[in-house]
Design a protein around this motif. Structure first.
Motif, PDB file in Angstrom:
ATOM      1  N   UNK A  18       0.812  -1.348   0.151  1.00  0.00           N
ATOM      2  CA  UNK A  18       0.076  -0.002   0.171  1.00  0.00           C
ATOM      3  C   UNK A  18       0.856   1.381   0.105  1.00  0.00           C
ATOM      4  N   UNK A  19       0.390   2.427  -0.570  1.00  0.00           N
ATOM      5  CA  UNK A  19       1.143   3.810  -0.407  1.00  0.00           C
ATOM      6  C   UNK A  19       1.168   3.894   1.136  1.00  0.00           C
ATOM      7  N   UNK A  20       2.329   4.491   1.529  1.00  0.00           N
ATOM      8  CA  UNK A  20       2.593   4.823   2.777  1.00  0.00           C
ATOM      9  C   UNK A  20       1.750   5.431   3.677  1.00  0.00           C
ATOM     10  N   UNK A  21       0.985   6.493   3.250  1.00  0.00           N
ATOM     11  CA  UNK A  21      -0.110   7.016   3.821  1.00  0.00           C
ATOM     12  C   UNK A  21      -1.312   6.018   4.287  1.00  0.00           C
ATOM     13  N   UNK A  22      -1.594   5.205   3.083  1.00  0.00           N
ATOM     14  CA  UNK A  22      -2.719   4.269   3.581  1.00  0.00           C
ATOM     15  C   UNK A  22      -2.297   3.309   4.550  1.00  0.00           C
ATOM     16  N   UNK A  55       3.982  -7.780   8.758  1.00  0.00           N
ATOM     17  CA  UNK A  55       4.948  -8.443   9.582  1.00  0.00           C
ATOM     18  C   UNK A  55       5.292  -7.128  10.595  1.00  0.00           C
ATOM     19  N   UNK A  56       5.991  -7.851  11.509  1.00  0.00           N
ATOM     20  CA  UNK A  56       6.526  -6.651  12.695  1.00  0.00           C
ATOM     21  C   UNK A  56       7.500  -5.839  12.038  1.00  0.00           C
ATOM     22  N   UNK A  57       8.460  -6.280  10.946  1.00  0.00           N
ATOM     23  CA  UNK A  57       9.315  -5.250  10.584  1.00  0.00           C
ATOM     24  C   UNK A  57       8.493  -4.042   9.788  1.00  0.00           C
ATOM     25  N   UNK A  58       7.515  -4.688   8.978  1.00  0.00           N
ATOM     26  CA  UNK A  58       6.736  -3.457   8.455  1.00  0.00           C
ATOM     27  C   UNK A  58       6.122  -2.419   9.448  1.00  0.00           C
ATOM     28  N   UNK A  59       5.762  -3.036  10.464  1.00  0.00           N
ATOM     29  CA  UNK A  59       5.191  -2.142  11.528  1.00  0.00           C
ATOM     30  C   UNK A  59       6.226  -1.067  12.248  1.00  0.00           C
ATOM     31  N   UNK A  60       7.344  -1.763  12.317  1.00  0.00           N
ATOM     32  CA  UNK A  60       8.287  -0.944  12.968  1.00  0.00           C
ATOM     33  C   UNK A  60       8.941   0.110  11.965  1.00  0.00           C
ATOM     34  N   UNK A  61       8.775  -0.199  10.752  1.00  0.00           N
ATOM     35  CA  UNK A  61       9.174   0.748   9.697  1.00  0.00           C
ATOM     36  C   UNK A  61       8.353   2.173   9.893  1.00  0.00           C
ATOM     37  N   UNK A  62       7.290   2.094  10.278  1.00  0.00           N
ATOM     38  CA  UNK A  62       6.381   3.128  10.358  1.00  0.00           C
ATOM     39  C   UNK A  62       6.474   3.746  11.724  1.00  0.00           C
ATOM     40  N   UNK A  63       6.376   2.954  12.921  1.00  0.00           N
ATOM     41  CA  UNK A  63       6.662   3.434  14.223  1.00  0.00           C
ATOM     42  C   UNK A  63       7.420   2.270  15.014  1.00  0.00           C
ATOM     43  N   UNK A  64       8.580   3.276  15.408  1.00  0.00           N
ATOM     44  CA  UNK A  64       9.858   2.423  16.096  1.00  0.00           C
ATOM     45  C   UNK A  64       9.328   1.763  17.200  1.00  0.00           C
ATOM     46  N   UNK A  65       8.629   2.215  17.966  1.00  0.00           N
ATOM     47  CA  UNK A  65       8.092   1.386  19.138  1.00  0.00           C
ATOM     48  C   UNK A  65       6.504   1.667  19.458  1.00  0.00           C
TER      49      UNK A  65
END
Length: 233
Positions: A18-22, A55-65
């Motif tokens: 998805x686009x980053x904002x989406x 995946x968790x890595x995708x989540x952490x790409x957007x939010x460090x913690x």
């Protein structure tokens, strides 16, 4: 002949790119559901990623913690509440309607089925300075917006207007939360009406000032009516 390469398939259980904002919007939605359901401390990044289908890595790409994710949600919903109060004040010049719409903004906020108000008004992380600051700032912004209107319309000092605005915001917030916690046993419209009338009977005691040079209503003096005492038979 060689076979054409198959088109890449999304992994089972994963959402497509998805686009980053989406993607951010999607992650915040999943995080809100988890935080509302479990509170901050019991919420897990694994569950948020799973609910979002990433995946968790995708989540952490957007939010460090986890705290960064929580603060993003607090920012989103405090801004929503402040914007609703400002819109209520700007929607009319009728002060009774302004009070009604401002109170209603709090009832609409707590009555949202998403339960997002819990992250702002009932957070289990108020001891965290960053969260506490955001919540207090949102309260202060609502107070300033209402106080500015009171100053213009009544001519009261800023401190006096601030005090009245704090009372109105506190009444709207506490009343809306109590109403929801009690299971909305009073119809929403009736609950809003009761709080508005309680506030208005007090606010109306500070009449709108007449701009200098304009004709205003001349107060009508009344003479008390004397009632004769009746001797008991």
């Amino acid at each position: 002949m060689t076979a054409e390469p198959a088109a890449p398939q999304s992994r089972p259980g994963r959402t497509p790119r998805l686009p980053r904002s989406a993607r951010r919007f999607q992650l915040l939605g999943a995080a809100r559901e988890v935080f509302v359901a479990h509170g901050y401390h019991a919420a897990a990044m694994d569950e948020i990623a799973e609910r979002a289908g990433v995946s968790k890595p995708v989540l952490y790409q957007h939010f460090p913690g986890k705290l960064d994710l929580y603060l993003a949600l607090v920012d989103e919903h405090t801004e929503r509440l402040v914007s609703a109060v400002r819109a209520a004040l700007a929607s009319t010049t009728d002060n009774h309607v302004r009070v009604e719409r401002s109170v209603r903004a709090y009832f609409d906020f707590v009555n949202d089925p998403s339960g997002a108000h819990q992250l702002v008004l009932e957070s289990d992380l108020r001891s965290e300075p960053a969260v506490r600051q955001r919540v207090e700032d949102s309260f202060a912004q609502c107070v300033r917006a209402i106080a500015a209107t009171i100053v213009v319309d009544t001519g009261l000092t800023q401190d006096e207007a601030d005090l009245l605005a704090v009372g109105l915001v506190g009444q709207a917030e506490s009343g809306a939360r109590w109403w929801l916690q009690r299971g909305a046993t009073i119809p929403k419209e009736r609950a809003v009406e009761q709080l508005v009338e309680l506030a208005w009977r007090g606010i109306a005691g500070y009449p709108r000032q007449t701009p200098h040079g304009e004709a205003g209503e001349t107060p009508v003096e009344t003479t008390p009516v004397e009632v004769e005492a009746v001797e008991p038979a």
